[in-house]
Each structure stands twice: as C-alpha cells, then as structure tokens.
Write an enzyme that holds these catalytic residues in place. Structure first.
Site, PDB file in Angstrom:
ATOM      1  N   ARG A 183       0.833  -1.215   0.000  1.00 48.70           N
ATOM      2  CA  ARG A 183       0.000   0.000   0.000  1.00 48.70           C
ATOM      3  C   ARG A 183       0.867   1.265   0.000  1.00 48.70           C
ATOM      4  NH1 ARG A 183      -4.180  -3.078  -1.530  1.00 48.70           N
ATOM      5  NH2 ARG A 183      -4.495  -4.758  -0.067  1.00 48.70           N
ATOM      6  N   GLU A 220      -5.270 -11.980   8.734  1.00 46.72           N
ATOM      7  CA  GLU A 220      -4.974 -12.036   7.302  1.00 46.72           C
ATOM      8  C   GLU A 220      -3.813 -12.986   6.999  1.00 46.72           C
ATOM      9  OE1 GLU A 220      -4.596  -7.857   6.183  1.00 46.72           O
ATOM     10  OE2 GLU A 220      -6.765  -7.721   6.012  1.00 46.72           O
ATOM     11  N   ASP A 225     -11.619  -1.007   8.360  1.00 50.98           N
ATOM     12  CA  ASP A 225     -10.254  -0.896   7.834  1.00 50.98           C
ATOM     13  C   ASP A 225     -10.052   0.408   7.073  1.00 50.98           C
ATOM     14  OD1 ASP A 225      -7.693  -1.456   7.021  1.00 50.98           O
ATOM     15  OD2 ASP A 225      -8.255  -2.897   5.477  1.00 50.98           O
ATOM     16  N   GLU A 281      -4.799   4.552   1.501  1.00 51.97           N
ATOM     17  CA  GLU A 281      -5.068   3.286   0.807  1.00 51.97           C
ATOM     18  C   GLU A 281      -6.467   3.257   0.184  1.00 51.97           C
ATOM     19  OE1 GLU A 281      -4.649  -0.036   3.447  1.00 51.97           O
ATOM     20  OE2 GLU A 281      -5.634  -1.427   2.071  1.00 51.97           O
ATOM     21  N   HIS A 289     -16.418  -0.089   1.945  1.00 47.91           N
ATOM     22  CA  HIS A 289     -15.766  -1.242   1.309  1.00 47.91           C
ATOM     23  C   HIS A 289     -16.346  -1.572  -0.062  1.00 47.91           C
ATOM     24  CE1 HIS A 289     -13.456  -5.027   1.274  1.00 47.91           C
ATOM     25  NE2 HIS A 289     -12.799  -4.516   2.284  1.00 47.91           N
ATOM     26  N   TRP A 300     -14.143  -9.768   2.319  1.00 46.19           N
ATOM     27  CA  TRP A 300     -13.305  -8.983   1.404  1.00 46.19           C
ATOM     28  C   TRP A 300     -14.096  -8.559   0.163  1.00 46.19           C
ATOM     29  CZ3 TRP A 300      -8.003 -12.111   1.288  1.00 46.19           C
ATOM     30  CH2 TRP A 300      -7.363 -11.946   2.531  1.00 46.19           C
TER      31      TRP A 300
HETATM   32  C1  GCV Z   1      -0.533  -4.737   5.878  1.00 46.35           C
HETATM   33  C2  GCV Z   1      -5.639  -3.990   4.995  1.00 46.35           C
HETATM   34  C3  GCV Z   1      -4.666  -3.808   3.861  1.00 46.35           C
HETATM   35  C4  GCV Z   1      -3.495  -4.753   3.998  1.00 46.35           C
HETATM   36  C5  GCV Z   1      -2.844  -4.500   5.360  1.00 46.35           C
HETATM   37  C6  GCV Z   1      -3.906  -4.709   6.441  1.00 46.35           C
HETATM   38  C7  GCV Z   1      -3.372  -4.419   7.826  1.00 46.35           C
HETATM   39  O1  GCV Z   1      -6.271  -5.219   4.910  1.00 46.35           O
HETATM   40  O2  GCV Z   1      -5.299  -3.994   2.648  1.00 46.35           O
HETATM   41  O3  GCV Z   1      -2.595  -4.494   2.956  1.00 46.35           O
HETATM   42  O4  GCV Z   1      -1.755  -5.337   5.542  1.00 46.35           O
HETATM   43  O5  GCV Z   1      -4.978  -3.848   6.218  1.00 46.35           O
HETATM   44  O6  GCV Z   1      -3.618  -3.330   8.300  1.00 46.35           O
HETATM   45  O7  GCV Z   1      -2.748  -5.277   8.412  1.00 46.35           O
END
Ligand code: GCV
Length: 712
Positions: A202, A325, A399, A427, A555, A576
């Site tokens: 990102r 994740e 998020d 992002e 989202h 997602w």
């Molecule tokens: C670093 C979101 C982003 C991911 C990121 C995640 C996080 O899902 O898309 O790229 O991962 O947040 O904050 O851990």
C-alpha cells in the site's frame, strides 16, 4: 501558545488569513516582485524556509545571533538547522556565538548542557514540560533582550527549535513569546509497511526508503532527511517494516543494518521499532513450535531481545500483527492474544521495551460481522496483558474506510493501554492520485464522544489517558513515504504526514490550523492563496466520501482498494467483497447493525449505542453502516434515500471538478512544476470521481429500479 479548536476559530485565525496573521501582513516575495517562481520538486517538504515577506523585517530584530550550548550530535543538528533556516528566512546569515550574550540572541540549551539555562532557575517550569517538552520565552538575560529555547533534554530543545522556526515560517509574531509545550502522547510513531525486497505494501510513492543492499556500510542522505522531517513534528519513533512481517527482519545480518539506521536517527529522537513475525522462533530459530507458553520459545524471544538491545540500546519494541490475514499468532497454538503479547513483553521488559499488539483481527469464527470481531476478542482479554503491552487499534472497526464510526475499543478497554492507528497513506482514499486532506477525518475521530465516563469522553481524551488512566499513550500512522522525489507521491499527501505528526503531539489541534500552517510552510505565505488552498483541503475528505461511499456505505472496492467495485462478490473471504457490506437488493440497502439486527451498536456505551440504533437520530453520515433502509426511506432533507444517494454522488463529482478549477486559478502563485504535478493528478481525480458516480449509480439503479435523477 497552544490553541484549542475553539480558540483557533475565536482568535479569528480561521478567517483572517487573507489579510494578515498574527498581526503581520503576510505576502510572499514573489507576489510582491512578480518574479517567476523557481520550480520545486517537493523534496524539502514543509521545511523550505521561504522568506515570510514583511515579517522578516521584524524577525531580524529578534534574531540577530544564535547561541546553541552543548556539542552533542543533537545540539549540532539544532545549530545547523537554526543557522541555515534563519539565513533562508531572513535573507541574511546570522552569526553564531559560543559564549556571552548580545541583544537579539536566540539561546538554545538544557540545564544539563548550559550554565546559562541553569542560572535562569526555570526548574519548576521545565519540570512541567517533561522530557520531550520545551519552553520558548522572550526574556532578558544580563539585561539583554533574548529569546530562550529551553528543555530538559536535547530532544526537547530540538522540538522547541523546530517550533520556533515554524512560527517564523508561518508569519507569526516572535517578539513576546511565552510558550510551554509538551506532547500529549508518549508514542508518536510512523508505521512503514516496507518489505525487505524494497516493495511497499500500500505504498504509492516509489520504493522503500531503506536500501537494504547498501546498509550498513552506505548511508543514504535520505535517512537523516527523513528523521529530520519526523523530528520537526515531534515524531519520536518509526516501525520500519511491514506488519505482514518477514521473519528475516530479525536475522543477525539484518539487525546490523537496522542498527546503522537507528544510529542515524538517534540524534533526531527517532527510535527504532520492528515488526516481529510471531513464527520467527520456528522459521528463523529452527524451533519446533512458536507456542508462547513453551519455555524454549520464551527463551528464544529473550535471547533475540538481548541481541537487538546489544545493537540498538534504545530500541523501542516490537509491533505485532498476529492471527490476522494469514499471519501466524498465538491462536495457531490454541493460546490467546494475551499469551502471545506477554511472551514478547517479558523478553523486552528488562530493556524497557514495549510490545505493540494490533487489534486488527477478524477471525470469522468470532462473529458473522467483521465489524464486531476485534471488540469481542479483545474485551475479554482486558487486564490480562503485561504492563509493557499496548493494543494498537485502527480508528474504525473495519479498515481505514473513507468514513467509519470510531472503534468501540476506544473507551471500551479500561485496564489495557490502547493507542490509535490511523493511515496517512490513503489506501482507500484515492492513494497518491486524489487530493484528500485527512486532518478533518482524524479530527472527527478524535472528537467522537465515546461516553465511556459520561459526556465529554472523547477519543482524544481516551488516548491521552484522561478517561482511563494509562501507563502508555500513543498514536501511530501508516505513512509510506518512498523514493519519489516528493516523498509521498502527491504533493498534498505530504499534508497527511504533517497532520499526523502535529496531531500526535496534540490530538486537540484544529485540522484547519494544521492545514493553514502546512500550506504556508509548503507552498506560500500569500494570505489569499493560503485561504484558497486551506479551503480546498478542508472540504476534500467530504468530497471524496460523497463521490465514493456516502451515507455510511463502505468497502465498495476490489483488491486494489482504489476503483469502484460495488459488484465485487468474489474474494477468498466474504468480508473482502463489497456485497457483504452494502447488501443491496430490490428491498433496500445497508447493513443492519442495530439491536434488532446483529447488535453491533451494543458495543458502544449508551447513549452512543442508542443514538446509532435509532434510525431517526442516527447521524445520516452513518445511516447505511448501522441501518438497512428501503430505497424510499425518507431522509431528513425530505428526499427519499435513492434520490439522496444520487444527489451525494452528483455533488461529490461536482466538488472534485471544483477542486480542479480552483487549483487552476492558482497558476502563477505556486511554482510551475508543483502546480502542474498537482493539476495532472486533479485531472485523474475528476475523471475518477465521475467513474465512481456513474458506475455506482448504474449498479444500484439495478436494485432500486428507479431512474437516476439528473444533477441539480
Ligand atoms: C498490511 C488492509 C490492507 C493490507 C494490510 C492490512 C493491515 O487489509 O489492505 O494491505 O496489511 O490492512 O492493516 O494489516
């Protein structure tokens, strides 16, 4: 002088910029001389030290020479910064004196390195500003009129020096100063999502700043420039690698490189932090397990901590993304997040390091609604963490969406310190292509009243430890400057790095004041131009919300997190997709998180919970986050929901176009290179905003079965 949001407006600063600020007429030299402005690439950020117009005449009386006591690396940095900045600001170099005094001396020192500061007998006042604060005072010493920048520590003196320079950069009076500042939060950290191969998750501004192939032998000058920019805002640490952490970051050869970076940053007060991969005892250490309750695992972390502190004595600690994740974590071994955090905390404790444990978890066995999961998991662990563990919580429960209600863990967790994670890297907010100033978004977040201890329990107060006493306070920002000349991709994205730093120092600073000072330092001190740019910035986040996800929608993207994809119904996980969140059908749209729905509102304290629950009182900006509404639901405007939604998208696209027109009107006021680079991005933004409007409305029209009303 510290201004609260209300005082900033009351003092007239919000509206006065077109004429004068702080009593000084503020015109740029270029505006006076009409000379063409030289091109700039943005590398100098907000530290350009452009002459502040007429104010310089007055400054010359106050700043005739500088005296910086002490000769440590930090004091040398202060001396060099003051000398070069003042020469640029005033148009003439001022002499440096080592001893003695003369009229108009700017004196910098600490009781530890300066007999002069000791003799002032300011111990009580200095006591009140703590280790990182400072005093700036216009006073007389030995009957000479001088300005003293004093602090208990050299880093405090560095922060005070940058504060003093900011006053000059922004055309503020400096003749009668009586300033005492201390940071409201202890941890003020940059979070980089940089990978060892030079890519950035990102990241939208080039490759990673950290040149792993060259370290530790070769040190890019950008390392110090980066630390200087951080120090100018009071940022006191950086987590340099991705939370999706590569275990090799903890390997001995990498740690030597990390130590070289830390050495560069130390005199700027920027402490080194690393993201740790929870499975490192296995992948790096060759153990059979990373179970946090296994003695060998605990021993491995202890030895690793000892090794790190041997190389980086002021190492700040580990940041951990666990069981999120796909990242490994304690739950992989049937243990809790507290078990996981505590084993690392025990390893760091002898060195006074902290564990920063992220609450960005959403295992789907916890609850069907992703928005509820972190609260459920962490509330039951409140009080079970070691004293040197702090929980890092994103501003909202999903998020970093363009708009989210505040995360209910703020105010919810009582016995465990909670710090805020915000994201400057945009992002989900247009990345480095759209002009979106996030100061207003963060102000909305900090001002949110949690009611954790009755009215006035704002997130800002929770963060500074005024609601539940907190051993550790802080704020971090996912801020991904890269190798682009201007660091952030978009010149205006620099404002988000800047705003983060200023808000981490004081989360109650008005977003408008921050935008005003950033504009003056970054672009121009011309009052009219400042007012125009500041207004563009102040409205830009709402504009983005309007053309992407208004009325609580969230989202509605795919994997790039950039373009509209409301139809996105296929992803490795349901949460997602986009359809999981908007749930559009012919009946209506929105996620029912009320008490009659999935009950997410109950995670908030009353009366916030009741406010969000009651459709007639729920702020419409959160309507579809908490409620599922029929397409003909009657909005406060009198319009039905469908018509209101269409109006929002039309309005957003129009506002984006207006940003472009306004920027065009500033041609000649900004140097041609930066003006063009911003204009090029605004062209993309305008086209994208129309795409968002058209694609979303066409998609939803298939459900609402109503015509899209024309733009009014
Ligand atoms: C670093 C979101 C982003 C991911 C990121 C995640 C996080 O899902 O898309 O790229 O991962 O947040 O904050 O851990």
């Amino acid at each position: 002088m510290k201004l609260s949001r209300r005082e900033f407006v009351a003092a007239g600063l919000a509206g006065a910029a077109g004429l004068c600020v702080g009593g000084y007429p503020t015109r740029s030299n270029a505006a006076e001389s009409k000379a063409p402005l030289p091109d700039e690439d943005g590398y100098r950020l907000w530290l350009r030290y452009a002459p502040p117009g007429d104010a310089a005449k007055i400054y010359r009386k106050v700043v005739q020479q500088i005296r910086v006591d002490g000769d440590s690396a930090t004091m040398v940095i202060i001396r060099d910064e003051l000398r070069s900045a003042i020469a640029a600001l005033l148009g003439n170099a001022v002499p440096r004196i080592e001893n003695g005094l003369a009229d108009g001396t700017v004196i910098v020192g600490t009781p530890g390195n300066s007999a002069l500061i000791r003799d002032l007998k300011w111990a009580a006042d200095l006591g009140a500003v703590g280790d990182e604060g400072f005093i700036i005072r216009s006073t007389r010493v030995g009957n000479k009129p001088v300005t003293v920048i004093a602090a208990n520590t050299e880093i405090g003196a560095l922060y005070g020096s940058f504060h003093f320079l900011r006053l000059m950069q922004t055309g503020r009076p400096i003749g009668k100063l009586d300033i005492a500042e201390r940071p409201a939060l202890q941890l003020r950290l940059m979070n980089h999502w940089d990978n060892p191969d030079g890519t950035i998750e990102r990241g939208y501004a080039g490759r990673s700043l950290w040149q792993w192939n060259e370290l530790p032998g070769k040190l890019s000058p950008r390392y110090a420039d980066y630390a200087r920019a951080c120090a100018s805002l009071g940022i006191n640490g950086a987590v340099i690698n991705n939370v999706n952490a590569d275990p090799r970051m903890l390997a001995p050869e990498t740690l030597r490189k990390v130590a070289a970076l830390a050495d560069v940053w130390r005199p700027y007060g920027v402490r080194m932090y690393l993201c740790a991969n929870f499975a490192a005892p296995v992948t790096l250490g060759g153990l059979a397990t990373a179970d946090p309750l296994d003695q060998k695992v605990a021993g491995w972390w202890k030895a690793k901590a000892d090794e790190i502190y041997g190389l980086v004595p002021d190492f700040g600690g580990f940041l951990v993304k666990a069981n999120s994740e796909g990242q490994p974590g304690p739950k992989t071994y049937g243990r809790t997040h507290a078990d996981g955090a505590n084993v690392l905390a025990d390893a760091l404790a002898p060195h006074k390091g902290n564990v920063i444990w992220r609450a960005f978890v959403y295992d789907d066995d916890i609850d069907p609604d992703r928005a509820k999961r972190a609260y459920i998991e962490f509330m039951r662990l409140d009080g079970k963490f070691r004293p040197n563990v702090v929980i890092q919580v994103k501003n909202g429960p999903i998020d970093f969406q363009p708009r989210e209600p505040f995360h209910p863990l703020f105010g919810g967790m009582k016995q465990t310190p909670v710090i805020a994670e915000i994201q400057a890297t945009q992002e989900y907010l247009g990345q480095a292509k759209h002009l979106v100033y996030l100061g207003t978004m963060w102000q909305e977040f900090f001002d949110s009243d949690t009611f954790a201890k009755g009215p006035g329990s704002t997130v800002a107060k929770v963060l500074v430890g005024r609601i539940h006493p907190s051993r550790i306070t802080g704020m971090v920002s996912v801020t991904n400057p890269g190798t682009d000349a201007n660091w952030c991709g978009h010149h205006f994205s620099q404002a988000n790095w800047y705003a983060f730093g200023r808000l981490a120092w004081n989360p109650e600073l008005p977003a408008e004041k921050i935008a005003d000072e950033w504009t003056r330092m970054t672009f121009t001190n011309d009052g009219k131009t400042v007012a125009v740019i500041r207004d563009m910035m102040m409205g830009s986040r709402e504009t983005f919300v309007n053309y992407t996800m208004p009325l609580g929608l969230h989202h509605m993207i795919g994997g790039d997190h950039y373009a509209p994809q409301p139809w996105n119904d296929r992803a490795p996980r349901a949460d997602w997709t986009a359809v999981y969140y908007h749930q559009a059908s012919t009946d209506g749209i929105g996620f029912d998180r009320t008490k009659r729905g999935d009950g997410a509102v109950a995670q908030y304290f009353p009366p916030v919970c009741d406010l969000f629950d009651d459709i007639s009182r729920c702020p419409e900006k959160f309507l579809l986050w908490f409620h599922r509404c029929a397409w003909d639901y009657r909005m406060k405007s009198g319009k039905i929901l469908w018509d209101e939604l269409c109006a929002k998208y039309h309005e957003g696209a129009k506002q984006a176009a207006a940003l472009q027109t306004t920027w065009q009107s500033l041609a000649g006021k900004i140097d041609p290179r930066r003006h063009k680079e911003v204009a090029d991005r605004l062209a993309i933004q305008v086209a994208d905003s129309a795409k968002w409007r058209d694609q979303i409305l066409q998609y939803f029209a298939g459900f609402s079965k109503r015509p899209i009303p024309p733009s009014s």
